[in-house]
Write a protein that holds these residues in place. Structure first.
Motif, short mmCIF file in Angstrom:
data_model
loop_
_atom_site.label_atom_id
_atom_site.label_comp_id
_atom_site.label_asym_id
_atom_site.label_seq_id
_atom_site.Cartn_x
_atom_site.Cartn_y
_atom_site.Cartn_z
N LYS A 21 0.81 -1.22 0.00
CA LYS A 21 0.00 0.00 0.00
C LYS A 21 0.84 1.27 0.00
O LYS A 21 0.43 2.26 -0.58
CB LYS A 21 -1.03 0.00 1.12
N SER B 49 0.18 7.32 7.28
CA SER B 49 -0.24 7.35 8.69
C SER B 49 0.59 6.40 9.54
O SER B 49 0.80 6.64 10.74
CB SER B 49 -1.73 7.05 8.83
N GLY B 50 1.09 5.32 8.94
CA GLY B 50 1.94 4.39 9.69
C GLY B 50 3.17 5.12 10.21
O GLY B 50 3.65 4.85 11.31
N TYR C 160 2.48 6.74 13.54
CA TYR C 160 2.55 5.80 14.67
C TYR C 160 4.00 5.42 14.97
O TYR C 160 4.41 5.26 16.12
CB TYR C 160 1.68 4.56 14.41
N ARG C 161 4.79 5.29 13.91
CA ARG C 161 6.21 4.99 14.10
C ARG C 161 6.93 6.15 14.81
O ARG C 161 7.82 5.95 15.63
CB ARG C 161 6.88 4.71 12.75
N ALA D 195 5.46 0.46 17.26
CA ALA D 195 4.36 1.26 16.69
C ALA D 195 3.06 0.48 16.73
O ALA D 195 2.00 1.02 17.05
CB ALA D 195 4.70 1.66 15.26
N SER D 196 3.14 -0.80 16.42
CA SER D 196 1.94 -1.64 16.42
C SER D 196 1.36 -1.73 17.84
O SER D 196 0.15 -1.79 18.02
CB SER D 196 2.32 -3.01 15.85
N ALA E 286 -0.16 1.74 18.78
CA ALA E 286 -1.33 2.01 17.92
C ALA E 286 -2.59 1.31 18.44
O ALA E 286 -3.69 1.61 18.01
CB ALA E 286 -1.04 1.55 16.50
N ARG F 20 -4.51 6.93 19.36
CA ARG F 20 -5.24 7.05 18.08
C ARG F 20 -6.00 8.38 18.05
O ARG F 20 -5.98 9.09 17.04
CB ARG F 20 -6.19 5.87 17.88
N GLY G 4 -2.87 3.55 5.25
CA GLY G 4 -2.85 3.11 6.64
C GLY G 4 -3.62 1.84 6.92
O GLY G 4 -3.62 0.91 6.11
N ARG G 5 -4.24 1.80 8.11
CA ARG G 5 -5.01 0.63 8.53
C ARG G 5 -6.49 0.98 8.72
O ARG G 5 -7.34 0.12 8.59
CB ARG G 5 -4.48 0.09 9.87
N ASP G 6 -6.74 2.25 9.08
CA ASP G 6 -8.12 2.65 9.39
C ASP G 6 -8.50 3.93 8.65
O ASP G 6 -9.34 4.70 9.12
CB ASP G 6 -8.26 2.89 10.90
N MET G 7 -7.86 4.16 7.52
CA MET G 7 -8.13 5.39 6.77
C MET G 7 -9.58 5.41 6.29
O MET G 7 -10.29 6.42 6.39
CB MET G 7 -7.18 5.53 5.58
N ARG H 35 2.47 -9.01 13.91
CA ARG H 35 1.96 -7.64 13.79
C ARG H 35 0.52 -7.66 13.24
O ARG H 35 -0.35 -6.95 13.73
CB ARG H 35 2.89 -6.85 12.86
N ASP I 108 -2.74 -6.07 14.94
CA ASP I 108 -3.47 -5.01 14.23
C ASP I 108 -4.92 -5.42 13.95
O ASP I 108 -5.82 -4.59 13.97
CB ASP I 108 -2.77 -4.66 12.90
N ARG J 206 -7.03 -5.90 17.71
CA ARG J 206 -7.16 -4.86 18.73
C ARG J 206 -8.60 -4.32 18.71
O ARG J 206 -9.28 -4.37 17.68
CB ARG J 206 -6.15 -3.74 18.49
O1 DC Z 1 2.27 0.81 7.88
P1 DC Z 1 3.37 0.73 8.95
O2 DC Z 1 4.06 -0.60 8.98
O3 DC Z 1 4.34 1.85 8.82
O4 DC Z 1 2.59 0.92 10.34
C1 DC Z 1 3.22 0.74 11.59
C2 DC Z 1 2.19 0.32 12.63
O5 DC Z 1 1.30 1.41 12.88
C3 DC Z 1 1.30 -0.85 12.24
O6 DC Z 1 1.73 -2.07 12.77
C4 DC Z 1 -0.05 -0.52 12.79
C5 DC Z 1 -0.03 0.95 13.07
N1 DC Z 1 -0.94 1.73 12.22
C6 DC Z 1 -2.23 1.86 12.65
O7 DC Z 1 -2.60 1.29 13.66
N2 DC Z 1 -3.10 2.64 11.95
C7 DC Z 1 -2.72 3.24 10.83
N3 DC Z 1 -3.59 4.01 10.17
C8 DC Z 1 -1.40 3.09 10.35
C9 DC Z 1 -0.52 2.31 11.06
#
Ligand code: DC
Length: 227
Positions: free
Chosen positions: A18, A36-37, A40-41, A100-101, A104, A110, A130-133, A181, A185, A188
């Motif tokens: 992605k 967005s990751g 969190y990093r 970061a995970s 997050a 958040r 990201g994960r929740d965009m 991870r 993710d 949670r």
């Molecule tokens: O995409 P990434 O590997 O750089 O993201 C690092 C961590 O951040 C991933 O394990 C989960 C979290 N994350 C999240 O919870 N929500 C997001 N929108 C982006 C990343």
């Protein structure tokens, strides 16, 4: 009132491609990019640097609100800054990714990052990775992509990336770390990794970047986001 800024969301698990697709799409459209990751990093790295206890939720949320971040992109280089220092490579380590995970998973962190992320939506448009965009940050986005790939393929891509950078890596260790991870993710309670109901799911296993990008561009065309 002016029209809302169009947003394309690209969500998916680690190593699904992605980041690559989002960057290529943003470049093609001349739109802004939200990684967005990386935010969190940055919280994770900042926590490590401030020697916070790993379970200090409020401390990490405070850093998430206060940290000064900078994203600069030129055609071939990207620079990410934390409190005035360049940390582009420092945030990409597997250790910071794991941390970061963990941070997050905390709703306080958040929430602290929510408005920061929404502020990236500026004309002419935004590609949000990201994960929740699509589920939480930009629920009104006119195009939502959920990109997946098999665990084996994702581990192999990460392995190749690390090798190219000259880093030592073990395929089986990477596969284990990515699975761990994913597990955190997906399971949670706060904003878990899940495709939005109105997302288009693309499985990129066996597809190259150009093929995935072509699908996304066609989907945007169908929604009149671009010509
Ligand atoms: O995409 P990434 O590997 O750089 O993201 C690092 C961590 O951040 C991933 O394990 C989960 C979290 N994350 C999240 O919870 N929500 C997001 N929108 C982006 C990343």
């Amino acid at each position: 009132m002016s029209a809302p800024v169009p947003v394309v969301t690209v969500d998916g698990p680690s190593g699904s491609g992605k980041g690559t697709i989002s960057r290529a799409l943003a470049r093609r459209c001349g739109w802004h990019l939200l990684d967005s990751g990386a935010l969190y990093r940055l919280v994770a790295l900042s926590g490590l640097e401030h020697r916070l206890e790993p379970d200090d939720i409020e401390g990490h949320a405070r850093l998430a609100r206060a940290m000064a971040v900078g994203f600069e992109a030129s055609t071939d280089e990207e620079r990410i800054c934390l409190d005035g220092r360049v940390v582009t490579d420092a945030i990409r380590t597997e250790a910071v990714g794991q941390c970061a995970s963990r941070v997050a998973a905390w709703p306080q962190v958040r929430t602290a990052l929510l408005e920061r992320q929404r502020a990236f939506a500026r004309a002419p448009g935004l590609v949000a990775d990201g994960r929740d965009m699509g589920t939480v940050v930009f629920p009104q986005a006119p195009l939502k992509i959920f990109l997946t790939a098999s665990l084996e393929e994702r581990a192999r891509r990460r392995y190749n990336q690390l090798k190219q950078k000259g880093s030592d890596a073990s395929l089986s260790a990477l596969s284990r770390e990515i699975a761990e991870r994913d597990e955190r993710d997906v399971h949670r309670a706060a904003a878990p990794l899940i495709a939005a109901r109105d997302a288009v799911v693309i499985d990129s296993s066996g597809l190259d970047v150009a093929a995935v990008l072509a699908q996304v561009i066609e989907l945007g065309r169908q929604r009149a986001l671009w010509a």
